[in-house]
Scaffold this motif. Structure first.
Motif, PDB file in Angstrom:
ATOM      1  N   LEU A 234       0.842  -1.207   0.000  1.00 33.25           N
ATOM      2  CA  LEU A 234       0.000   0.000   0.000  1.00 33.25           C
ATOM      3  C   LEU A 234       0.873   1.252   0.000  1.00 33.25           C
ATOM      4  O   LEU A 234       0.559   2.240  -0.672  1.00 33.25           O
ATOM      5  CB  LEU A 234      -0.943  -0.014   1.193  1.00 33.25           C
TER       6      LEU A 234
ATOM      7  N   SER B  54      -3.135  -0.683  -5.148  1.00 34.82           N
ATOM      8  CA  SER B  54      -4.510  -0.594  -4.666  1.00 34.82           C
ATOM      9  C   SER B  54      -4.913  -1.974  -4.163  1.00 34.82           C
ATOM     10  O   SER B  54      -4.486  -2.997  -4.696  1.00 34.82           O
ATOM     11  CB  SER B  54      -5.457  -0.117  -5.773  1.00 34.82           C
ATOM     12  N   LYS B  55      -5.728  -1.980  -3.130  1.00 34.32           N
ATOM     13  CA  LYS B  55      -6.151  -3.228  -2.506  1.00 34.32           C
ATOM     14  C   LYS B  55      -7.631  -3.452  -2.785  1.00 34.32           C
ATOM     15  O   LYS B  55      -8.441  -2.544  -2.650  1.00 34.32           O
ATOM     16  CB  LYS B  55      -5.912  -3.147  -0.993  1.00 34.32           C
TER      17      LYS B  55
ATOM     18  N   TYR C  42      -3.749  -7.013  -4.864  1.00 35.03           N
ATOM     19  CA  TYR C  42      -2.993  -5.767  -4.840  1.00 35.03           C
ATOM     20  C   TYR C  42      -2.554  -5.482  -6.270  1.00 35.03           C
ATOM     21  O   TYR C  42      -1.885  -6.307  -6.888  1.00 35.03           O
ATOM     22  CB  TYR C  42      -1.769  -5.900  -3.930  1.00 35.03           C
TER      23      TYR C  42
ATOM     24  N   LEU D  33      -0.925  -2.675  -9.206  1.00 32.56           N
ATOM     25  CA  LEU D  33      -0.175  -1.467  -9.552  1.00 32.56           C
ATOM     26  C   LEU D  33       0.385  -1.655 -10.962  1.00 32.56           C
ATOM     27  O   LEU D  33       1.085  -2.633 -11.239  1.00 32.56           O
ATOM     28  CB  LEU D  33       0.962  -1.222  -8.560  1.00 32.56           C
TER      29      LEU D  33
END
Length: 189
Positions: free
Chosen positions: A38, A43-44, A54, A56
């Motif tokens: 994070l 982004s979770k 997760y 990215l």
């Protein structure tokens, strides 16, 4: 006696016959626990198969594997099988319960590792920038699960000297840069 040539041969043999992603995923699990994913900007999201996703820049991580979305294909690494698959971009990789669909094409591990390495290496460089050059070595010196301990040399060989592929410290040319070795011990003199 271990000469530098013998150590290099041993590292090469480790990387060819063992999966460095076993250690990488163990480290990523620690990163999740410490909030590093994070903190880096992942982004979770919740996953239909438990755990969290997760994401990215086209890379999605899950405790059961990873997906790398590229223009022509989606690379899927299924951690329980330790196997890579190629999916069509139209396929919803998360809709299959984290299993590759029957039409997924199997990829050799070396091919999958080559595609995934730059994206995982970016994360390792971020760890070095945020937590220092010895952060990973300190984690890998701890008491480790037996399989992780056995595969550390494969991970080290996979990561060795690769920082320069994506990052050079500000103010230096690539050939002047000094990068952490991702090794736990120095070679004997």
């Amino acid at each position: 006696m271990n000469t530098p040539q013998r150590l290099a041969t041993q590292r090469s043999r480790w990387s060819a016959s063992h999966n460095p992603l076993v250690v990488q995923f163990w480290l990523l699990g620690l990163d999740v626990m410490h909030g590093h994913l994070l903190g880096r900007g992942f982004s979770k999201a919740t996953s239909p198969a438990g755990s969290s996703l997760y994401t990215l820049d086209g890379l999605t991580l899950h405790s059961k594997g990873l997906w790398l979305t590229m223009p022509q294909v989606v690379l899927h690494y299924l951690r329980p099988r330790e196997a890579f698959y190629q999916l069509s971009p139209q396929h919803d990789p998360f809709g299959s319960g984290l299993r590759p669909p029957s039409e997924a094409a199997f990829l050799k591990r070396a091919e999958g590792l080559a595609l995934a390495r730059p994206h995982l290496l970016e994360h390792e460089v971020w760890i070095v920038q945020q937590h220092g050059p010895d952060a990973r070595a300190a984690l890998l010196r701890q008491r480790l699960p037996p399989r992780i301990r056995r595969l550390v040399p494969a991970w080290e060989a996979w990561m060795a000297g690769r920082h320069s592929e994506i990052w050079t410290p500000p103010g230096l040319r690539q050939d002047q840069a000094s990068f952490p070795p991702f090794r736990l011990t120095d070679s004997p003199a």
